[in-house]
Design a protein around this motif. Structure first.
Motif, PDB file in Angstrom:
ATOM      1  N   THR A  60       0.859  -1.180   0.000  1.00 47.71           N
ATOM      2  CA  THR A  60       0.000   0.000   0.000  1.00 47.71           C
ATOM      3  C   THR A  60       0.897   1.234   0.000  1.00 47.71           C
ATOM      4  O   THR A  60       2.118   1.133   0.189  1.00 47.71           O
ATOM      5  N   GLU A  61       0.301   2.390  -0.178  1.00 50.49           N
ATOM      6  CA  GLU A  61       1.108   3.611  -0.217  1.00 50.49           C
ATOM      7  C   GLU A  61       1.843   3.836   1.105  1.00 50.49           C
ATOM      8  O   GLU A  61       3.023   4.188   1.122  1.00 50.49           O
ATOM      9  N   ASP A  62       1.174   3.609   2.227  1.00 50.59           N
ATOM     10  CA  ASP A  62       1.802   3.788   3.535  1.00 50.59           C
ATOM     11  C   ASP A  62       2.929   2.778   3.751  1.00 50.59           C
ATOM     12  O   ASP A  62       4.011   3.127   4.228  1.00 50.59           O
ATOM     13  N   HIS A  64       4.651   1.274   1.452  1.00 54.14           N
ATOM     14  CA  HIS A  64       5.717   1.638   0.509  1.00 54.14           C
ATOM     15  C   HIS A  64       6.584   2.750   1.090  1.00 54.14           C
ATOM     16  O   HIS A  64       7.813   2.667   1.076  1.00 54.14           O
ATOM     17  N   ARG A  65       5.933   3.766   1.619  1.00 50.00           N
ATOM     18  CA  ARG A  65       6.658   4.905   2.201  1.00 50.00           C
ATOM     19  C   ARG A  65       7.488   4.464   3.409  1.00 50.00           C
ATOM     20  O   ARG A  65       8.673   4.801   3.529  1.00 50.00           O
ATOM     21  N   PHE A 108       5.657   4.511  -6.055  1.00 48.70           N
ATOM     22  CA  PHE A 108       4.383   3.888  -5.693  1.00 48.70           C
ATOM     23  C   PHE A 108       3.402   4.097  -6.831  1.00 48.70           C
ATOM     24  O   PHE A 108       3.233   5.191  -7.351  1.00 48.70           O
ATOM     25  N   ARG A 109       2.756   3.018  -7.223  1.00 50.18           N
ATOM     26  CA  ARG A 109       1.700   3.077  -8.237  1.00 50.18           C
ATOM     27  C   ARG A 109       0.468   2.447  -7.637  1.00 50.18           C
ATOM     28  O   ARG A 109       0.479   1.272  -7.284  1.00 50.18           O
ATOM     29  N   SER A 110      -0.583   3.237  -7.531  1.00 52.72           N
ATOM     30  CA  SER A 110      -1.815   2.684  -6.988  1.00 52.72           C
ATOM     31  C   SER A 110      -2.414   1.735  -8.005  1.00 52.72           C
ATOM     32  O   SER A 110      -2.238   1.892  -9.210  1.00 52.72           O
ATOM     33  N   ALA A 111      -3.134   0.751  -7.511  1.00 56.38           N
ATOM     34  CA  ALA A 111      -3.781  -0.214  -8.399  1.00 56.38           C
ATOM     35  C   ALA A 111      -4.828   0.514  -9.223  1.00 56.38           C
ATOM     36  O   ALA A 111      -5.586   1.334  -8.717  1.00 56.38           O
TER      37      ALA A 111
END
Length: 193
Positions: A60-62, A64-65, A108-111
């Motif tokens: 997820t973005e979080d 990933h960060r 990051f690439r969101s789905a």
């Protein structure tokens, strides 16, 4: 001396056969090892860029960060633990994934959101153009103009009207345009010949 020639020839033939069998088994083992080199999720372990892309897609973005923050701080074990918990993969696969992500940083690439297929029951799709449908009988002419109509939808409406199902045709026409049911029935009445 002649008595030794035949056993030596047999020994050479057997040796050559053993060598051929050993090569065949070696090739099969190498093929099986190459297939086993894939991780439990099917990501090839030989290409770190592809491994990094596949690993980044599982976060997820979080996550990933946080993972890249841990990598930047030099906390490899914490990064592996985070990836292990986030992805559900094994420790070795998590270690390889974090190593690949560190060596080949991935944004990051969101789905991508899944686009639902349009059924006749769904809300009509809006097109970037206005479609004009004209029906006339004698001196009477009706026109429907809408950006929710196209050739395919209008063809289905005409087929319904010509098959005698005028009510379904009128309902479909009102759903794909901004006209009233009365206006749609008048339009359909001109089509059912």
């Amino acid at each position: 001396m002649e008595s030794l020639v035949i056993p030596v020839l047999i020994l050479l033939i057997v040796g050559a056969a053993v060598l051929l069998v050993a090569r065949a088994v070696g090739r099969r083992t190498a093929g099986a090892t190459g297939a086993a080199a894939k991780t439990s999720r099917g990501t090839p372990s030989g290409d770190p860029v592809e491994t990094a892309k596949a690993a980044a897609a599982k976060l997820t973005e979080d996550q990933h960060r946080r993972l890249y923050a841990l990598i930047a701080q030099g906390q490899a074990m914490a990064a592996i633990k985070l990836y292990y918990e986030a992805s559900g993969e094994g420790l070795r696969a998590s270690r390889d994934a974090v190593g690949a992500l560190a060596a080949h940083p991935q944004p990051f690439r969101s789905a991508a959101p899944k686009v639902p297929e349009h059924d006749d029951d769904d809300a009509p799709e809006r097109f970037p153009y206005r479609y004009r449908a004209i029906a006339s009988k004698g001196d009477v002419t009706r026109e429907v103009s809408s950006n929710m109509l196209n050739d395919e939808i209008y063809g289905r409406i005409r087929t319904l009207a010509r098959s005698g199902d005028t009510e379904a045709a009128a309902t479909a026409l009102t759903r794909h345009s901004d006209i009233s049911m009365k206006q749609a029935r008048e339009f359909i009445a001109l089509l059912d010949d």
